[in-house]
Scaffold this motif. Structure first.
Motif, PDB file in Angstrom:
ATOM      1  N   TRP A  88       0.811  -1.222   0.000  1.00 43.14           N
ATOM      2  CA  TRP A  88       0.000   0.000   0.000  1.00 43.14           C
ATOM      3  C   TRP A  88       0.841   1.267   0.000  1.00 43.14           C
ATOM      4  O   TRP A  88       0.415   2.298  -0.510  1.00 43.14           O
ATOM      5  N   PHE A  89       2.054   1.207   0.530  1.00 44.97           N
ATOM      6  CA  PHE A  89       2.871   2.405   0.616  1.00 44.97           C
ATOM      7  C   PHE A  89       3.459   2.792  -0.740  1.00 44.97           C
ATOM      8  O   PHE A  89       3.613   3.965  -1.037  1.00 44.97           O
ATOM      9  N   ASP A  90       3.790   1.807  -1.567  1.00 46.17           N
ATOM     10  CA  ASP A  90       4.381   2.067  -2.872  1.00 46.17           C
ATOM     11  C   ASP A  90       3.297   1.968  -3.935  1.00 46.17           C
ATOM     12  O   ASP A  90       3.217   1.008  -4.686  1.00 46.17           O
ATOM     13  N   ALA A  91       2.439   2.989  -4.002  1.00 47.05           N
ATOM     14  CA  ALA A  91       1.319   2.977  -4.950  1.00 47.05           C
ATOM     15  C   ALA A  91       1.793   2.929  -6.394  1.00 47.05           C
ATOM     16  O   ALA A  91       1.040   2.538  -7.278  1.00 47.05           O
ATOM     17  N   GLY A  92       3.048   3.301  -6.660  1.00 44.14           N
ATOM     18  CA  GLY A  92       3.571   3.224  -8.020  1.00 44.14           C
ATOM     19  C   GLY A  92       3.683   1.786  -8.511  1.00 44.14           C
ATOM     20  O   GLY A  92       3.657   1.519  -9.702  1.00 44.14           O
ATOM     21  N   ALA A  93       3.804   0.848  -7.578  1.00 45.12           N
ATOM     22  CA  ALA A  93       3.842  -0.576  -7.923  1.00 45.12           C
ATOM     23  C   ALA A  93       2.553  -1.215  -7.437  1.00 45.12           C
ATOM     24  O   ALA A  93       2.552  -2.196  -6.721  1.00 45.12           O
ATOM     25  N   ALA A  94       1.440  -0.605  -7.822  1.00 48.58           N
ATOM     26  CA  ALA A  94       0.143  -0.980  -7.267  1.00 48.58           C
ATOM     27  C   ALA A  94      -0.291  -2.398  -7.604  1.00 48.58           C
ATOM     28  O   ALA A  94      -0.973  -3.035  -6.830  1.00 48.58           O
ATOM     29  N   GLU A  95       0.093  -2.915  -8.783  1.00 48.83           N
ATOM     30  CA  GLU A  95      -0.334  -4.263  -9.146  1.00 48.83           C
ATOM     31  C   GLU A  95       0.641  -5.310  -8.622  1.00 48.83           C
ATOM     32  O   GLU A  95       1.840  -5.110  -8.614  1.00 48.83           O
ATOM     33  N   LYS A  96       0.066  -6.418  -8.176  1.00 45.30           N
ATOM     34  CA  LYS A  96       0.827  -7.568  -7.696  1.00 45.30           C
ATOM     35  C   LYS A  96       0.075  -8.802  -8.175  1.00 45.30           C
ATOM     36  O   LYS A  96      -1.150  -8.824  -8.170  1.00 45.30           O
ATOM     37  N   ASN A  97       0.800  -9.826  -8.625  1.00 40.95           N
ATOM     38  CA  ASN A  97       0.136 -11.068  -9.010  1.00 40.95           C
ATOM     39  C   ASN A  97      -0.376 -11.771  -7.759  1.00 40.95           C
ATOM     40  O   ASN A  97       0.345 -11.902  -6.766  1.00 40.95           O
ATOM     41  N   VAL A  98      -1.644 -12.183  -7.822  1.00 37.48           N
ATOM     42  CA  VAL A  98      -2.318 -12.764  -6.668  1.00 37.48           C
ATOM     43  C   VAL A  98      -2.993 -14.065  -7.085  1.00 37.48           C
ATOM     44  O   VAL A  98      -3.492 -14.183  -8.205  1.00 37.48           O
ATOM     45  N   ARG A  99      -3.026 -15.006  -6.160  1.00 38.60           N
ATOM     46  CA  ARG A  99      -3.736 -16.270  -6.367  1.00 38.60           C
ATOM     47  C   ARG A  99      -4.782 -16.476  -5.278  1.00 38.60           C
ATOM     48  O   ARG A  99      -4.536 -16.173  -4.109  1.00 38.60           O
ATOM     49  N   TRP A 100      -5.928 -17.000  -5.686  1.00 39.74           N
ATOM     50  CA  TRP A 100      -6.909 -17.549  -4.746  1.00 39.74           C
ATOM     51  C   TRP A 100      -6.744 -19.058  -4.872  1.00 39.74           C
ATOM     52  O   TRP A 100      -7.088 -19.651  -5.891  1.00 39.74           O
ATOM     53  N   PHE A 101      -6.151 -19.684  -3.865  1.00 38.77           N
ATOM     54  CA  PHE A 101      -5.708 -21.075  -3.923  1.00 38.77           C
ATOM     55  C   PHE A 101      -6.612 -21.975  -3.095  1.00 38.77           C
ATOM     56  O   PHE A 101      -6.939 -21.646  -1.950  1.00 38.77           O
ATOM     57  N   TYR A 112      -6.019 -22.987  -8.558  1.00 34.86           N
ATOM     58  CA  TYR A 112      -6.007 -21.572  -8.193  1.00 34.86           C
ATOM     59  C   TYR A 112      -6.414 -20.683  -9.360  1.00 34.86           C
ATOM     60  O   TYR A 112      -6.190 -20.996 -10.519  1.00 34.86           O
ATOM     61  N   PHE A 113      -7.033 -19.563  -8.985  1.00 33.49           N
ATOM     62  CA  PHE A 113      -7.274 -18.443  -9.889  1.00 33.49           C
ATOM     63  C   PHE A 113      -6.096 -17.507  -9.723  1.00 33.49           C
ATOM     64  O   PHE A 113      -5.625 -17.298  -8.602  1.00 33.49           O
ATOM     65  N   GLN A 114      -5.613 -16.926 -10.816  1.00 29.90           N
ATOM     66  CA  GLN A 114      -4.494 -15.988 -10.731  1.00 29.90           C
ATOM     67  C   GLN A 114      -4.715 -14.826 -11.677  1.00 29.90           C
ATOM     68  O   GLN A 114      -5.167 -15.010 -12.810  1.00 29.90           O
ATOM     69  N   ALA A 115      -4.366 -13.625 -11.213  1.00 29.23           N
ATOM     70  CA  ALA A 115      -4.428 -12.408 -12.037  1.00 29.23           C
ATOM     71  C   ALA A 115      -3.637 -11.312 -11.343  1.00 29.23           C
ATOM     72  O   ALA A 115      -3.410 -11.380 -10.122  1.00 29.23           O
ATOM     73  N   PRO A 116      -3.236 -10.291 -12.099  1.00 27.91           N
ATOM     74  CA  PRO A 116      -2.705  -9.093 -11.444  1.00 27.91           C
ATOM     75  C   PRO A 116      -3.822  -8.494 -10.591  1.00 27.91           C
ATOM     76  O   PRO A 116      -5.004  -8.600 -10.947  1.00 27.91           O
ATOM     77  N   ALA A 117      -3.458  -7.893  -9.480  1.00 23.35           N
ATOM     78  CA  ALA A 117      -4.470  -7.364  -8.570  1.00 23.35           C
ATOM     79  C   ALA A 117      -4.003  -6.055  -7.947  1.00 23.35           C
ATOM     80  O   ALA A 117      -2.814  -5.749  -7.923  1.00 23.35           O
TER      81      ALA A 117
END
Length: 151
Positions: A88-101, A112-117
């Motif tokens: 949250w502090f580095d809003a410039g790198a707002a996207e992160k790859n995330v999985r719902w596993f 798992y579902f995966q997407a940038p988030a």
């Protein structure tokens, strides 16, 4: 009567990618509640009866868009706090790859579902005599891919 086949809490998790070229996904510690939601936006329109326009019209529904969101809450693990703060502090790198596993076999619906988030909400709360808590909201950015679990 057959009993429902259920799964324990630890079989589902939010996993965050580290952004490396050979990305490693880990589940932040501390969650005691998790939620996965599919939001479906739709529009409706009245469809009149052509033979009798005085009859009540039926509504037709068209799906406009979909989005998967994830939420988690629980105790604030000191190690996980560093991960959340960096996101949250580095809003410039707002996207992160995330999985719902789901830690189940593919026949049981595992994988798992995966997407940038994007981290859409972060909250820390505390009360005297209790442990510090946190909660997060994550919105997947686009359609997630699905990878089935092992057979």
């Amino acid at each position: 009567m057959a009993q429902a086949l259920t799964m324990s809490f630890g079989k589902c998790m939010i996993m965050l990618g580290d952004g490396a070229s050979s990305e490693v996904f880990t589940a932040p510690c501390g969650f005691s509640e998790l939620t996965m939601t599919i939001n479906i936006e739709s529009n409706t329109v009245n469809i009149p009866d052509c033979d009798d326009p005085d009859l009540a019209a039926w509504l037709a529904t068209d799906i406009v868009s979909q989005q998967m969101t994830l939420q988690g809450s629980g105790v604030l693990d000191k190690n996980a706090m560093q991960t959340w703060q960096a996101w949250w502090f580095d809003a410039g790198a707002a996207e992160k790859n995330v999985r719902w596993f789901r830690d189940l076999s593919s026949g049981e619906g595992g994988g798992y579902f995966q997407a940038p988030a994007v981290l859409t909400a972060y909250e820390e709360t505390g009360s005297r005599g209790q442990r510090w808590q946190n909660s997060v909201g994550i919105a997947l950015n686009g359609k997630p891919s699905w990878t089935p679990g092992n057979s």
